[in-house]
Each structure stands twice: as C-alpha cells, then as structure tokens.
Design a protein around this motif. Sequence first.
Motif, PDB file in Angstrom:
ATOM      1  N   ALA A 132      81.301 -14.054  12.317  1.00 27.15           N
ATOM      2  CA  ALA A 132      81.249 -13.346  11.032  1.00 27.15           C
ATOM      3  C   ALA A 132      80.100 -13.875  10.187  1.00 27.15           C
ATOM      4  O   ALA A 132      79.597 -14.971  10.406  1.00 27.15           O
ATOM      5  CB  ALA A 132      82.570 -13.528  10.282  1.00 27.15           C
ATOM      6  N   PHE A 150      79.010 -14.264   5.985  1.00 30.30           N
ATOM      7  CA  PHE A 150      79.465 -14.250   4.601  1.00 30.30           C
ATOM      8  C   PHE A 150      78.256 -14.400   3.680  1.00 30.30           C
ATOM      9  O   PHE A 150      77.278 -15.061   4.024  1.00 30.30           O
ATOM     10  CB  PHE A 150      80.435 -15.407   4.330  1.00 30.30           C
ATOM     11  CG  PHE A 150      81.732 -15.281   5.064  1.00 30.30           C
ATOM     12  CD1 PHE A 150      81.870 -15.729   6.366  1.00 30.30           C
ATOM     13  CD2 PHE A 150      82.838 -14.710   4.446  1.00 30.30           C
ATOM     14  CE1 PHE A 150      83.065 -15.613   7.048  1.00 30.30           C
ATOM     15  CE2 PHE A 150      84.043 -14.585   5.119  1.00 30.30           C
ATOM     16  CZ  PHE A 150      84.151 -15.033   6.413  1.00 30.30           C
ATOM     17  N   GLN A 178      77.322 -15.670  -0.276  1.00 38.60           N
ATOM     18  CA  GLN A 178      77.849 -16.389  -1.424  1.00 38.60           C
ATOM     19  C   GLN A 178      76.802 -16.469  -2.523  1.00 38.60           C
ATOM     20  O   GLN A 178      75.684 -16.932  -2.283  1.00 38.60           O
ATOM     21  CB  GLN A 178      78.298 -17.803  -1.038  1.00 38.60           C
ATOM     22  CG  GLN A 178      79.025 -18.519  -2.172  1.00 38.60           C
ATOM     23  CD  GLN A 178      79.519 -19.892  -1.790  1.00 38.60           C
ATOM     24  OE1 GLN A 178      78.926 -20.595  -0.989  1.00 38.60           O
ATOM     25  NE2 GLN A 178      80.642 -20.291  -2.374  1.00 38.60           N
ATOM     26  N   ALA A 238      83.097 -17.058  -4.925  1.00 36.24           N
ATOM     27  CA  ALA A 238      83.624 -17.282  -3.586  1.00 36.24           C
ATOM     28  C   ALA A 238      82.801 -16.496  -2.570  1.00 36.24           C
ATOM     29  O   ALA A 238      82.148 -15.506  -2.917  1.00 36.24           O
ATOM     30  CB  ALA A 238      85.079 -16.821  -3.525  1.00 36.24           C
ATOM     31  N   PRO A 239      82.785 -16.950  -1.331  1.00 35.20           N
ATOM     32  CA  PRO A 239      82.098 -16.170  -0.302  1.00 35.20           C
ATOM     33  C   PRO A 239      82.704 -14.787  -0.154  1.00 35.20           C
ATOM     34  O   PRO A 239      83.878 -14.573  -0.456  1.00 35.20           O
ATOM     35  CB  PRO A 239      82.321 -17.008   0.969  1.00 35.20           C
ATOM     36  CG  PRO A 239      82.577 -18.387   0.475  1.00 35.20           C
ATOM     37  CD  PRO A 239      83.321 -18.210  -0.809  1.00 35.20           C
ATOM     38  N   LEU A 249      83.004 -11.595   2.706  1.00 33.17           N
ATOM     39  CA  LEU A 249      82.823 -11.189   4.102  1.00 33.17           C
ATOM     40  C   LEU A 249      81.896  -9.982   4.180  1.00 33.17           C
ATOM     41  O   LEU A 249      82.111  -8.979   3.503  1.00 33.17           O
ATOM     42  CB  LEU A 249      84.173 -10.853   4.725  1.00 33.17           C
ATOM     43  CG  LEU A 249      84.152 -10.326   6.157  1.00 33.17           C
ATOM     44  CD1 LEU A 249      83.655 -11.404   7.121  1.00 33.17           C
ATOM     45  CD2 LEU A 249      85.547  -9.853   6.567  1.00 33.17           C
ATOM     46  N   TYR A 273      81.874  -8.794  10.668  1.00 32.59           N
ATOM     47  CA  TYR A 273      82.775  -9.481  11.579  1.00 32.59           C
ATOM     48  C   TYR A 273      82.629  -8.889  12.973  1.00 32.59           C
ATOM     49  O   TYR A 273      82.047  -7.810  13.138  1.00 32.59           O
ATOM     50  CB  TYR A 273      84.232  -9.424  11.086  1.00 32.59           C
ATOM     51  CG  TYR A 273      84.811  -8.032  10.946  1.00 32.59           C
ATOM     52  CD1 TYR A 273      84.634  -7.308   9.774  1.00 32.59           C
ATOM     53  CD2 TYR A 273      85.534  -7.462  11.981  1.00 32.59           C
ATOM     54  CE1 TYR A 273      85.169  -6.037   9.632  1.00 32.59           C
ATOM     55  CE2 TYR A 273      86.080  -6.191  11.850  1.00 32.59           C
ATOM     56  CZ  TYR A 273      85.894  -5.479  10.666  1.00 32.59           C
ATOM     57  OH  TYR A 273      86.425  -4.226  10.533  1.00 32.59           O
ATOM     58  N   TYR A 319      76.188 -17.439   5.229  1.00 30.04           N
ATOM     59  CA  TYR A 319      76.803 -18.326   6.207  1.00 30.04           C
ATOM     60  C   TYR A 319      77.300 -17.517   7.398  1.00 30.04           C
ATOM     61  O   TYR A 319      77.892 -16.441   7.218  1.00 30.04           O
ATOM     62  CB  TYR A 319      78.006 -19.058   5.612  1.00 30.04           C
ATOM     63  CG  TYR A 319      77.683 -20.038   4.524  1.00 30.04           C
ATOM     64  CD1 TYR A 319      77.798 -19.669   3.178  1.00 30.04           C
ATOM     65  CD2 TYR A 319      77.277 -21.335   4.806  1.00 30.04           C
ATOM     66  CE1 TYR A 319      77.510 -20.563   2.163  1.00 30.04           C
ATOM     67  CE2 TYR A 319      76.982 -22.240   3.795  1.00 30.04           C
ATOM     68  CZ  TYR A 319      77.095 -21.844   2.482  1.00 30.04           C
ATOM     69  OH  TYR A 319      76.811 -22.731   1.475  1.00 30.04           O
ATOM     70  N   GLN A 356      79.990 -17.808  10.686  1.00 28.26           N
ATOM     71  CA  GLN A 356      81.263 -18.492  10.949  1.00 28.26           C
ATOM     72  C   GLN A 356      81.843 -17.964  12.252  1.00 28.26           C
ATOM     73  O   GLN A 356      81.837 -16.752  12.488  1.00 28.26           O
ATOM     74  CB  GLN A 356      82.249 -18.254   9.797  1.00 28.26           C
ATOM     75  CG  GLN A 356      83.616 -18.877   9.986  1.00 28.26           C
ATOM     76  CD  GLN A 356      84.730 -17.868  10.168  1.00 28.26           C
ATOM     77  OE1 GLN A 356      84.612 -16.709   9.772  1.00 28.26           O
ATOM     78  NE2 GLN A 356      85.835 -18.299  10.748  1.00 28.26           N
ATOM     79  N   PHE A 396      81.650 -23.197  10.341  1.00 28.18           N
ATOM     80  CA  PHE A 396      80.617 -22.468   9.618  1.00 28.18           C
ATOM     81  C   PHE A 396      79.248 -23.065   9.942  1.00 28.18           C
ATOM     82  O   PHE A 396      79.142 -24.259  10.244  1.00 28.18           O
ATOM     83  CB  PHE A 396      80.817 -22.586   8.105  1.00 28.18           C
ATOM     84  CG  PHE A 396      82.008 -21.842   7.560  1.00 28.18           C
ATOM     85  CD1 PHE A 396      83.256 -22.455   7.497  1.00 28.18           C
ATOM     86  CD2 PHE A 396      81.881 -20.551   7.079  1.00 28.18           C
ATOM     87  CE1 PHE A 396      84.351 -21.792   6.972  1.00 28.18           C
ATOM     88  CE2 PHE A 396      82.967 -19.860   6.551  1.00 28.18           C
ATOM     89  CZ  PHE A 396      84.210 -20.490   6.498  1.00 28.18           C
ATOM     90  N   GLY A 397      78.233 -22.256   9.826  1.00 29.03           N
ATOM     91  CA  GLY A 397      76.878 -22.775   9.836  1.00 29.03           C
ATOM     92  C   GLY A 397      76.575 -23.442   8.499  1.00 29.03           C
ATOM     93  O   GLY A 397      77.367 -23.376   7.560  1.00 29.03           O
ATOM     94  N   LEU A 404      80.284 -24.603   3.665  1.00 27.39           N
ATOM     95  CA  LEU A 404      81.721 -24.382   3.748  1.00 27.39           C
ATOM     96  C   LEU A 404      82.312 -25.170   4.903  1.00 27.39           C
ATOM     97  O   LEU A 404      81.679 -25.322   5.960  1.00 27.39           O
ATOM     98  CB  LEU A 404      81.999 -22.892   3.934  1.00 27.39           C
ATOM     99  CG  LEU A 404      81.478 -21.989   2.812  1.00 27.39           C
ATOM    100  CD1 LEU A 404      81.372 -20.549   3.303  1.00 27.39           C
ATOM    101  CD2 LEU A 404      82.393 -22.078   1.601  1.00 27.39           C
ATOM    102  N   TYR A 450      89.062 -23.517  -1.630  1.00 24.89           N
ATOM    103  CA  TYR A 450      89.409 -22.097  -1.595  1.00 24.89           C
ATOM    104  C   TYR A 450      90.579 -21.856  -0.638  1.00 24.89           C
ATOM    105  O   TYR A 450      90.681 -22.524   0.399  1.00 24.89           O
ATOM    106  CB  TYR A 450      88.249 -21.260  -1.065  1.00 24.89           C
ATOM    107  CG  TYR A 450      86.978 -21.267  -1.876  1.00 24.89           C
ATOM    108  CD1 TYR A 450      85.900 -22.083  -1.522  1.00 24.89           C
ATOM    109  CD2 TYR A 450      86.813 -20.415  -2.961  1.00 24.89           C
ATOM    110  CE1 TYR A 450      84.715 -22.068  -2.238  1.00 24.89           C
ATOM    111  CE2 TYR A 450      85.632 -20.389  -3.684  1.00 24.89           C
ATOM    112  CZ  TYR A 450      84.588 -21.218  -3.322  1.00 24.89           C
ATOM    113  OH  TYR A 450      83.405 -21.185  -4.025  1.00 24.89           O
ATOM    114  N   GLY A 501      90.365 -16.580  -2.738  1.00 27.66           N
ATOM    115  CA  GLY A 501      90.583 -16.893  -4.127  1.00 27.66           C
ATOM    116  C   GLY A 501      89.269 -17.309  -4.774  1.00 27.66           C
ATOM    117  O   GLY A 501      88.231 -17.401  -4.097  1.00 27.66           O
TER     118      GLY A 501
END
Lengths: 107, 122
Positions: A35, A37, A39, A44-45, A47, A50, A88, A90, A99-100, B47, B96, B113
Amino acid sequence: EIVLTQSPGTLSLSPGERVTLSCRASRSVTSDLLAWFQQKPGQAPRLLIYGASTRATGLPDRFSGSGSGTDFTLTISRLEPEDFAVYYCQQYATTSYTFGQGTTLEI
Amino acid sequence: QVTLRESGPALVKPTQTLTLTCTFSGFSLTTTGVSVAWIRQPPGKALEWLARIDWDGDKYYSTSLKTRLTISKDTSKNQVVLMLTNTDPSDTAMYYCAQISHYDSSGTFDYWGQGTPVTVSS
C-alpha cells in the motif's frame, strides 16, 4: 521481517510535473499486498493505493501504483499543489507489518 | 461513518507503563474480518506498526516490541487498549490507531484516528 526501502528520500518538483516514487522490498511481497499512504504535516496518513495498484475510494486518477514482487512504484502524472507531502509504502503480506522510511515531495 | 479517537497521557516518566485507548464508532470489532491496529511515529521520523487485534481475539505484535506491548479490546465499549511497559525517551511519538477490514476493503489501514502525542521524559 520485510524491510522496505524508498527512494529517493526527497524530491524537489514543480506543479504540473510527473513523478515516480520507488519502494523496494527485501524479499517478495506475497500477493502484492503493498500500500501507499500520503501524510501532510499535522495530519494522520491517508491510504492512497492498496494491492499495489488499486486506488482508494475517491482518489484522483492522476495517482497510480504498479509493481510486483520486490519492486513497486507510485506515479503522480501531474502534480497538484496539494500533492506535496510525505509518501510511505507499507507491506501487509505478513502479520509483521512494515513501512518504508518515506519520500518527501517538496515544491 | 467510521471514526477513531486516541486518548491517553501526554507525558509519562521513563520506566512507567503507557496506557492508550482507541475509541471507535461506525463499525464493530465483533464483525468478521475487522481489526484495529496501533501505529506510532516519532517526531520527524517514519511510521512504525506496533500491534493488531482481530475480531476473533487474535493478537499480533511488532517483533522488536512484543515483550513490552499488550493489546486488548472491550467490544461493549467499542474500545481497544494498548499498554507499553518500561517506557524510554525513544518511545516519544504520535500514537495512532487505525481500522482494518480484511475482506470487504483494502486489507490494510483504511481509517485512522488523528493521533495522540506522547512524550517520555523525567
């Protein structure tokens, strides 16, 4: 544990340009369970992609994902100002998710 | 709609146990294929996935932190709790929680969240 390495670390680009981000896995990601993401600062990240290539609901089609096995890419065909952020990858092929380290797109 | 909210102390002292709560709505953790996970992000860093709990009670932990982490759920309250023992300044991060729907969605972190910041310092 699958280690994900993203390149480059930082890209300086202009709106309207095309960009390709890379994510390389230390071993094959089964079923392409990879996936991407996005940010933005203080958020928050979110999506984006995927299954390596499926866009999340509502994602503009200027975003596309491709790849399989150990090499994956995220392409933004024409950068918009709101696309400048950290990205990122993942993997969720194993229950030890990883995650990367992220790629920063800056103007 | 799906929402998640993290809560917990903003400051803990080294060696103390950190307890964080994820309160969610818009889904049930009794539904087959649904999980809740915790992810953290140290300031300016990447993350890091910590733990996951599934609808059937199965639990999964980060290999590097598994001896210090405990995840649990209270389905009647729609809450998931994460405990991290023996904290250290390196545990300073934004924490998170996120929802996963394995069968009818992406299979990874669909909803997040806003995060709760935690500082470990004496």
